[in-house]
Scaffold this active site. Structure first.
Site, PDB file in Angstrom:
ATOM      1  N   TRP A 411      18.462 -26.820  -4.107  1.00  0.00           N
ATOM      2  CA  TRP A 411      19.497 -27.265  -3.165  1.00  0.00           C
ATOM      3  C   TRP A 411      20.236 -26.070  -2.568  1.00  0.00           C
ATOM      4  O   TRP A 411      20.935 -26.198  -1.571  1.00  0.00           O
ATOM      5  CB  TRP A 411      20.467 -28.251  -3.828  1.00  0.00           C
ATOM      6  CG  TRP A 411      21.475 -27.665  -4.793  1.00  0.00           C
ATOM      7  CD1 TRP A 411      21.265 -26.698  -5.722  1.00  0.00           C
ATOM      8  CD2 TRP A 411      22.852 -28.035  -4.894  1.00  0.00           C
ATOM      9  NE1 TRP A 411      22.417 -26.443  -6.419  1.00  0.00           N
ATOM     10  CE2 TRP A 411      23.415 -27.247  -5.934  1.00  0.00           C
ATOM     11  CE3 TRP A 411      23.661 -28.940  -4.239  1.00  0.00           C
ATOM     12  CZ2 TRP A 411      24.758 -27.353  -6.304  1.00  0.00           C
ATOM     13  CZ3 TRP A 411      24.997 -29.058  -4.612  1.00  0.00           C
ATOM     14  CH2 TRP A 411      25.533 -28.254  -5.637  1.00  0.00           C
ATOM     15  N   GLU A 550      26.016 -28.709 -14.533  1.00  0.00           N
ATOM     16  CA  GLU A 550      24.835 -28.887 -15.384  1.00  0.00           C
ATOM     17  C   GLU A 550      25.166 -28.851 -16.874  1.00  0.00           C
ATOM     18  O   GLU A 550      24.255 -28.926 -17.704  1.00  0.00           O
ATOM     19  CB  GLU A 550      23.794 -27.807 -15.036  1.00  0.00           C
ATOM     20  CG  GLU A 550      23.238 -27.998 -13.629  1.00  0.00           C
ATOM     21  CD  GLU A 550      22.506 -26.780 -13.097  1.00  0.00           C
ATOM     22  OE1 GLU A 550      22.831 -25.659 -13.543  1.00  0.00           O
ATOM     23  OE2 GLU A 550      21.641 -26.958 -12.234  1.00  0.00           O
ATOM     24  N   GLN A 650      30.487 -25.625 -12.551  1.00  0.00           N
ATOM     25  CA  GLN A 650      30.737 -25.262 -11.148  1.00  0.00           C
ATOM     26  C   GLN A 650      31.332 -26.467 -10.443  1.00  0.00           C
ATOM     27  O   GLN A 650      31.485 -27.531 -11.033  1.00  0.00           O
ATOM     28  CB  GLN A 650      29.436 -24.844 -10.485  1.00  0.00           C
ATOM     29  CG  GLN A 650      28.411 -25.959 -10.370  1.00  0.00           C
ATOM     30  CD  GLN A 650      27.026 -25.439 -10.043  1.00  0.00           C
ATOM     31  OE1 GLN A 650      26.251 -25.128 -10.926  1.00  0.00           O
ATOM     32  NE2 GLN A 650      26.730 -25.339  -8.761  1.00  0.00           N
TER      33      GLN A 650
END
Lengths: 825, 269
Positions: A411, A550, A650
């Site tokens: 991405w 993640e 993030q």
């Protein structure tokens, strides 16, 4: 300070400004002849001052400009003031211009010297402008591979690392082509495809050079790399990957005849499974490397000259690749033949012009922060270098700068790199989308394999569009760690759709909107419609996903994934009109209903989003209590405890604010920033830049600037310890987005207007951004309290709540000065 | 001819020390001899020579000064000494070994009495902890290269401790692959294996050494055993099994500027 022609006779100049002597009888024909000779050698002569009546209009002589105009015009050709000489009394010369006394005789002497340098095939010099150059004056062997990555030169199709030509200790020479892969062979990461290495073309026969004897300059303005030694005569090598002719690389070297040699011209890449090098004749060689999966080839033409104590080597190389066939030698030979009448100076001049043209549409100027200025241009340079603007552009996580991430497309390409190109060089963004469109069949198969309609794009993609995310990797303590991204990071499907829509917002590309873009949006919406499930309460949910954070997976109702899917459904539904078939209109209506039903994670009581179901129940750790971010929190806490905590990797909820700012409830950005920023480890290089932009929008300018600097220096300072494997293109893209979408508050709107909402840090005097909005170049110059807009055609601009009609060439607008929020520690 | 010099005393450390010294001498293609410091007349060189299996010189005087003088001789490539004079679980190394280690500019192998190396007398694999500081790498390079050339597998290990963490792990698999590759390019040797660990350094190093079935641990160090410093060395010397090869901080090129991030020097080593 002026110099005589003699004093600087060996200074390389690419343009001369000549003050037409007043009161003297200057033979106009002589000037015209000189201009012609210089022009043939790639040197521009600009004559200033009003000529006497009857002398105007001679061919090759420009007689009207001012110094500022001429320098600006030269800059548009990639010629900076540091390689411009001025003859005669010219007012307003910037200090880097080399000034000469005298008139016509002086001009003749200088011109003669410049022509002599060209005839000797000497290596040019560069404009040493610190805002446009990266200079490394020493070679630390431990940093060699990092510098190779930093110095990579690429044309969008092929990238060549900036390895020293002698391939000294620690060298990792690499040439790669975009979109060509070798199948994996092994377990874990090795099971996945990897970028196909091409023959190495920039090697020279040189003895090892002393480390402190090497100075390398990367000229960001022109995409040229210059290496200079201090021997006598000094070794000097200039090389570039031609942006004007992708696949052509050019090198010119000069150095002691006793030590400099052309060498074989081409060598096989390290680890080449198959390959060979042929010497075709005294000048040309041909090399092929690859496997049955893909082939890369190069043809090199070397010429060698002796000039006194110097040997001069000139090399031209054409690169080619083929997926399942060996590129034809005759094609490469013909490409080199076609260049037979094109001189080195001409190739260099067109390289400068092409890069200058790119910068004319893409440059960002920060007045008041020279360090950041250089770092920003470095980021933009590699973004521009890494993406082709025709055909398909497969943009790997490290672009064409190194082997890391094996060239896989994440991405990073769609969400971090593409926006910069959509706004500055739309054809490159279109090529990136062409890569996705061509892999729609594979995305269909993936969705079908999971029992869903539509298209599901892979988290990691390479040649054929299959998901090439590895199943596992070897982590700490030798532990085999499963990789969950391929299975759970489904948001990539909406990210691809977002990229297509974002491209349309910048370009209004009707053909794409009616064709490939529409197909992308509809097929991705179909996937979400099939994937989303309704609960007993009637609300729709997405279960078992992973957001950008993640550290937590799988989770249910990730706010980012849900809202991106919702947006995807609604955006696709908008593409369906009354003229479409009834079943499609019904399908679109269903998409709207599903979107309306989908849980969005927003809590009106707290005024913020919940990242996923159950997030607020996790261990309430704040990253500042554990370590100074950026930090890889999973190493600090261990994977299990990290996953059980509120520490996030993030931007996740905040990424939603970045991608879909218009869809978010009023006031939620500030609340989400307040809540999630203290929990964010920035354990991904994608994170600081995005947060910088959001903080700027929120008026937290000091914090925004701190994080922007972090993002801008990630590779320059090798903060990751892994820049040797390639540069972090997504972080580079996040730098541009932080500045343009954050500090300048720019957004292309669906109604055809451009929104601007500047938030300049106090230390910046001005911020200038060049964009291409719906086909026309625009320059936005923001200062504290005002905005100057330069354009070529009228357009609509939103500044705050007000809409303005912007008229060419320049419109000034008053900007309310934002009150910056103090830094929160 | 280079020499491996073993400090021998009449304790349970004698046999393992002698065997370890013999193994190292064979690996380094060096001569082997021993030294025993004692009061005049209290021991016999012949007895010790017989027990050690190689010539042992008996000298008298202060133990540490005499050992130091002998080991500092230019022909001595490596000193070998027992960690302590008794068998048992983890206990600090004896004062003679510690004082000698802190003082000598010669590499020193410290052998615990329970070392398997002292039993089977062969070195097949060694663990080389590297902190990512070029200075440490240079410090270890000379002798490590010789061991590698002699066929010893030097497994490198790097520990991310809480004070020196990686900042970014975008996609951890690729990031660690890239990090490993670059770390070995900077600090390793062709074909070398790198084991990454996390947590307290000394514990991770010892665990790794055991897991890797290493015959010894190689540590570059700054020769300061004061409290709060050299935790890894102190803990390594206290282990009951593994010999520790200490490489002192001498004749190393000036520090380069490019420590790999997240692998900064460990001040307490």
């Amino acid at each position: 300070m002026s110099s005589t022609a003699l004093e600087v006779s060996t200074r390389w100049l690419d343009a001369l400004l000549f003050r037409w002597p007043t009161g003297a009888r200057t033979p106009h024909a002589a000037v015209a002849a000189l201009a012609s000779d210089l022009g043939e050698a790639g040197i521009e002569l600009r004559v200033l001052g009003r000529p006497r009546q009857g002398e105007n209009g001679a061919p090759g002589v420009v007689t009207v400009g001012t110094v500022a105009f001429e320098l600006e015009d030269l800059a548009t050709r990639g010629v900076g003031p540091g390689v411009v000489g001025a003859v005669g009394q010219l007012p307003g010369l910037p200090p880097r211009v080399v000034q000469f006394d005298g008139g016509m005789a002086s001009l003749r002497a200088i011109a003669f010297e410049q022509l002599r340098l060209r005839s000797q095939k000497r290596v040019p010099r560069l404009d040493p402008d610190p805002a446009w150059t990266l200079v490394f004056t020493t070679t630390d062997p431990l940093r060699e591979r990092v510098e190779e990555a930093l110095y990579t030169q690429a044309d969008g199709r092929f990238g060549t690392r900036g390895t020293l030509e002698e391939h000294g200790p620690g060298a990792q020479p690499l040439v790669v082509g975009a979109g060509a892969y070798l199948d994996g062979d092994g377990d874990g990461l090795d099971a996945t495809p990897t970028l196909l290495p091409c023959p190495i073309w920039a090697h020279l026969a040189l003895p090892p050079q002393p480390g402190d004897d090497t100075r390398r300059t990367l000229d960001l303005r022109t995409g040229v790399l210059l290496r200079e030694g201090t021997d006598e005569p000094p070794l000097r090598v200039l090389r570039f990957a031609s942006l004007a002719r992708p696949g052509l690389c050019v090198l010119r070297a000069e150095g002691p005849a006793a030590t400099l040699g052309a060498g074989p011209g081409l060598i096989l890449p390290q680890g080449a499974q198959q390959g060979w090098v042929e010497q075709l004749d005294t000048e040309r060689s041909w090399a092929v490397s690859g496997t049955v999966d893909g082939w890369a080839a190069a043809m090199s033409a070397n010429t060698v000259h002796e000039s006194g104590p110097r040997r001069l080597v000139e090399r031209r190389v054409v690169l080619d690749q083929g997926r399942d066939r060996i590129p034809r030698m005759s094609d490469s030979s013909a490409r080199l033949d076609a260049l037979a009448d094109v001189g080195f100076e001409e190739l260099l001049a067109e390289q400068r012009r092409h890069w200058a043209a790119r910068w004319q549409r893409a440059d960002v100027t920060i007045d008041g922060d020279p360090g950041l200025q250089q770092a920003v241009r470095f980021a933009l340079f590699h973004l521009m270098s890494s993406v082709a603007d025709t055909g398909e552009a497969a943009v790997g996580a490290r672009g064409l700068t190194g082997p890391a991430y094996r060239g896989h497309v994440f991405w990073d390409a769609d969400v971090f790199v593409l926006p910069f190109l959509a706004a500055t060089h739309p054809s490159a963004a279109r090529a990136m989308l062409a890569y996705r469109v061509a892999r729609l069949p594979a995305a269909h198969r993936r969705a079908a394999g999971l029992g869903f309609a539509g298209a599901r794009f892979p988290w990691e993609s390479a040649g054929d569009g299959r998901d090439v995310t590895p199943e596992s990797f070897v982590g700490f303590d030798g532990e085999v760690v499963p990789v969950l991204s391929g299975r759970y990071q489904e948001h990539i499907t909406a990210d691809v759709a977002w990229a297509a829509s974002h491209y349309l917002d910048w370009t209004a590309d009707d053909a794409f909107a009616a064709g490939d873009g529409r197909q992308l949006l509809l097929e991705t919406a179909r996937y979400w419609a099939a994937r989303i499930s309704h609960g007993a309460e009637g609300q729709a949910h997405l279960c078992g996903v992973m957001g950008p954070d993640e550290y937590h997976a799988p989770v249910d109702d990730n706010a980012f994934t849900n809202n991106m899917a919702r947006w995807n459904l609604r955006r696709a539904a908008e593409m369906v009109g009354p003229g479409d078939p009834g079943p499609l209109r019904e399908e679109a209506a269903a998409w709207r209903r599903i979107a309306d039903d989908l849980f969005d994670g927003y809590d009106p009581v707290t005024g913020r989003h919940v990242q996923f179901a159950g997030y607020d129940d996790l261990e309430p750790l704040l990253i500042g209590d554990l370590a100074d971010p950026p930090v890889a929190a999973e190493v600090l806490l261990g994977r299990e405890r990290t996953a059980a905590s509120q520490v996030i990797k993030q931007a996740d909820v905040l990424m939603l604010h970045h991608l879909l700012p218009r869809d978010r409830p009023t006031g939620s950005l500030a609340r989400d920033l307040d809540h999630y920023l203290p929990r964010t480890a920035h354990g991904s290089s994608l994170s600081p830049g995005i947060h910088a932009g959001l903080l700027a929008r929120a008026g937290r300018l000091d914090e925004a600037l701190d994080l922007l600097r972090v993002a801008a220096r990630i590779d320059l300072d090798d903060v990751t310890g892994s820049a040797a494997g390639g540069l972090h293109l997504a972080a580079a893209g996040s730098v541009w987005q932080a500045i343009v979408y954050g500090f300048l508050g720019v957004r292309p709107e669906r109604d055809g207007s451009l929104s601007v909402d500047p938030h300049l840090p106090p230390a910046w005097r001005a911020l200038t951004v060049r964009l291409t909005f719906r086909g026309q170049p625009i320059v936005l110059l923001a200062e504290h309290g005002r905005l100057r807009v330069t354009c070529t055609a009228p357009f609509s601009l939103r500044l705050g709540a007000r809409r303005h009609r912007i008229l060419p060439p320049t419109t000034m607008l008053d900007v309310p000065v934002a009150v910056a929020r103090p830094k929160v520690r | 001819m280079a020499l491996v010099l073993a400090a021998i005393d009449d304790s349970p450390a004698l046999t393992p020390t002698a065997r370890a010294a013999g193994a190292m001498a064979a690996l380094l293609d060096a001569e082997l001899s021993g030294i025993h410091v004692t009061e005049p007349g209290s021991s016999h060189a012949g007895t010790l020579t017989s027990r050690a299996g190689f010539p042992v010189a008996v000298v008298s005087g202060g133990v540490v000064p005499r050992l130091l003088a002998a080991i500092e001789a230019p022909e001595v490539l490596l000193g070998v000494i027992g960690a302590r004079d008794h068998l048992g679980p983890s206990t600090p190394a004896g004062h003679v070994a510690c004082e000698l280690a802190c003082a000598t500019s010669t590499p020193l192998l410290v052998v615990p009495p329970g070392s398997p190396l002292g039993t089977h007398g062969a070195v097949g694999r060694a663990l080389l902890p590297l902190d990512g500081d070029p200075h440490t790498t240079e410090q270890t390079r000379g002798l490590v290269d010789r061991l590698t050339d002699a066929g010893v597998e030097l497994v490198a290990t790097h520990v991310f401790d809480p004070r020196h963490l990686p900042r970014y792990l975008d996609a951890p698999g690729y990031e660690l692959e890239s990090w490993r590759h670059e770390f070995l390019a900077r600090h390793g040797r062709p074909g070398q294996r790198l084991e990454l660990r996390s947590g307290p350094v000394w514990q991770a190093v010892l665990d790794c050494a055991v897991a890797e079935e290493s015959d010894l641990i190689v540590l570059g160090w700054a020769q300061h055993l004061a409290p709060g410093r050299a935790t890894v060395v102190r803990e390594a010397l206290a282990n009951p099994i593994l010999p520790v090869l200490l490489l002192p901080d001498v004749e190393v090129t000036p520090r380069a500027a490019s420590s790999q991030q997240a692998a900064a020097p460990l001040p307490d080593r």
